[in-house]
Enzyme design. Structure first.
Site, PDB file in Angstrom:
ATOM      1  N   LYS A 148       0.860  -0.992   0.001  1.00 39.93           N
ATOM      2  CA  LYS A 148      -0.090  -0.104   0.316  1.00 39.93           C
ATOM      3  C   LYS A 148       0.580   1.662   0.260  1.00 39.93           C
ATOM      4  CE  LYS A 148      -4.318   1.417   1.479  1.00 39.93           C
ATOM      5  NZ  LYS A 148      -5.325   1.605   0.469  1.00 39.93           N
ATOM      6  N   GLU A 180      -7.721  -6.122  -9.832  1.00 46.13           N
ATOM      7  CA  GLU A 180      -8.899  -5.534  -8.938  1.00 46.13           C
ATOM      8  C   GLU A 180      -8.733  -3.911 -10.079  1.00 46.13           C
ATOM      9  OE1 GLU A 180      -6.458  -4.256  -5.562  1.00 46.13           O
ATOM     10  OE2 GLU A 180      -4.709  -4.367  -6.921  1.00 46.13           O
TER      11      GLU A 180
HETATM   12  N1  PDD Z   1      -8.251   1.956  -0.738  1.00 47.16           N
HETATM   13  N2  PDD Z   1      -6.892  -2.026  -3.629  1.00 47.16           N
HETATM   14  C1  PDD Z   1      -6.427  -0.561  -4.088  1.00 47.16           C
HETATM   15  C2  PDD Z   1      -5.761  -0.502  -5.125  1.00 47.16           C
HETATM   16  C3  PDD Z   1      -6.654   0.175  -2.770  1.00 47.16           C
HETATM   17  O1  PDD Z   1      -6.501   0.958  -2.676  1.00 47.16           O
HETATM   18  C4  PDD Z   1      -8.005  -0.004  -2.076  1.00 47.16           C
HETATM   19  C5  PDD Z   1      -8.399   1.104  -0.755  1.00 47.16           C
HETATM   20  C6  PDD Z   1      -8.000  -1.542  -1.878  1.00 47.16           C
HETATM   21  C7  PDD Z   1      -9.257  -2.032  -1.070  1.00 47.16           C
HETATM   22  O2  PDD Z   1      -8.717  -2.181   0.386  1.00 47.16           O
HETATM   23  P1  PDD Z   1      -9.148  -2.257   2.221  1.00 47.16           P
HETATM   24  O3  PDD Z   1     -10.631  -2.829   1.733  1.00 47.16           O
HETATM   25  O4  PDD Z   1      -8.348  -2.831   2.897  1.00 47.16           O
HETATM   26  O5  PDD Z   1      -9.442  -0.733   2.225  1.00 47.16           O
HETATM   27  C8  PDD Z   1      -7.833  -2.546  -3.000  1.00 47.16           C
HETATM   28  C9  PDD Z   1      -7.821   3.202  -0.007  1.00 47.16           C
HETATM   29  C10 PDD Z   1     -10.048   2.103   0.713  1.00 47.16           C
HETATM   30  C11 PDD Z   1      -7.826   4.808  -0.554  1.00 47.16           C
HETATM   31  O6  PDD Z   1      -6.714   4.113  -1.244  1.00 47.16           O
HETATM   32  O7  PDD Z   1      -8.423   5.126  -0.158  1.00 47.16           O
END
Ligand code: PDD
Length: 282
Positions: A148, A180
């Protein structure tokens, strides 16, 4: 530290108004996007699946070789004062490699990581009940999508392209297989089976995705984590995108074609209910 003035943020050990939170232009996050982040929902002041978010944060830090050995308790102590018990919110937490003396790609020595956290209200996306439109696009990101990282330029460009065409999300594919969304994970109901791409370095291991898989298993859904071809996705009767800030959103139109009958499907409604019940129970 439990009565912060609304709008205060955390930066490197201090709580201060957002407008006063400043970092150096030599911060590696600013110059290189050299950092990682988390988005953690908080329902009525309770951080949701905090251990999962911290485990993923640790994983992201390990992957970029950034060391910041804070314990669960230390993170709770930092983040709790930012929360409002009367609201549904999310914490944005970012850690960069810190401020170096000069701009050089290689890691600087003895740099202290920059730690920033702020809290915002969760605002539901307008019209989300009826479902959203999405576009499929070639996944132009790097090969460590499991991290992330704050380096989100590809995600930004992909989402923007979708938004400019009246869509809520870009659904990405590599070599003919779906990965995704630009900022979400993907689920699809194909031949009656709830499917999601398996966990690889090509996707972020979403915490919402994890909770949905647990709920689906516990409730005996027909379920499969496997590679999904773009061709198969186009035959799906339901498509959902999932994330911490938007939970589960049905996609009712993909590339200008209705998904199923063009409205949110029965499996979506069932999972939505289970998800809301689960949120209340924890
Ligand atoms: N993003 N895939 C990507 C590329 C993401 O950026 C996110 C979430 C998810 C979902 O992950 P989770 O369920 O843990 O939020 C999948 C966050 C919300 C953001 O960048 O703001």
């Amino acid at each position: 530290m439990n009565n912060l003035v609304e709008g205060q943020v955390y930066l490197n050990g201090e709580y201060l108004p957002l407008s006063e939170a400043k970092v150096s232009v030599l911060d590696r996050g600013f110059l290189f996007g050299d950092g990682v982040y988390e988005v953690i929902p908080s329902y009525s002041g309770h951080l949701f699946r905090m251990q999962d978010h911290l485990d993923r944060l640790q994983d992201s830090m390990n992957n970029i070789r950034l060391q910041l050995p804070y314990s669960f308790e230390q993170w709770m102590e930092i983040l709790t004062p930012l929360l409002d018990k009367t609201k549904d919110q999310y914490i944005y937490l970012q850690i960069t490699r810190g401020v170096a003396a000069t701009r050089d790609h290689a890691f600087p020595k003895d740099t202290v990581p920059t730690v920033f956290a702020m809290c915002s209200d969760i605002k539901p996306l307008a019209g989300v009940e009826a479902g959203v439109k999405a576009l499929t696009m070639e996944d132009s990101r790097w090969e460590m999508c499991n991290v992330k990282a704050t380096t989100l330029l590809a995600n930004v460009l992909l989402r923007q392209q979708a938004v400019e065409q009246g869509c809520a999300e870009a659904i990405l594919h590599r070599n003919g297989y779906v990965t995704e969304g630009a900022a979400s994970n993907l689920f699809a109901v194909i031949d009656g089976i709830l499917m999601t791409p398996e966990k690889t370095t090509e996707i972020l291991p979403g915490i919402t995705r994890k909770v949905i898989l647990e709920l689906a298993q516990a409730n005996n859904f027909k379920l499969s984590e496997e590679i999904i071809s773009l061709e198969a996705l186009k035959t799906a009767s339901e498509i959902w995108i999932t994330s911490s800030t938007r939970e589960i959103i049905p996609v009712v139109e993909l590339d200008s074609t209705p998904v199923g009958d063009g409205s949110p499907g029965p499996i979506f409604y069932k999972m939505k209910q289970l998800f809301q019940e689960y949120k209340k129970s924890v």
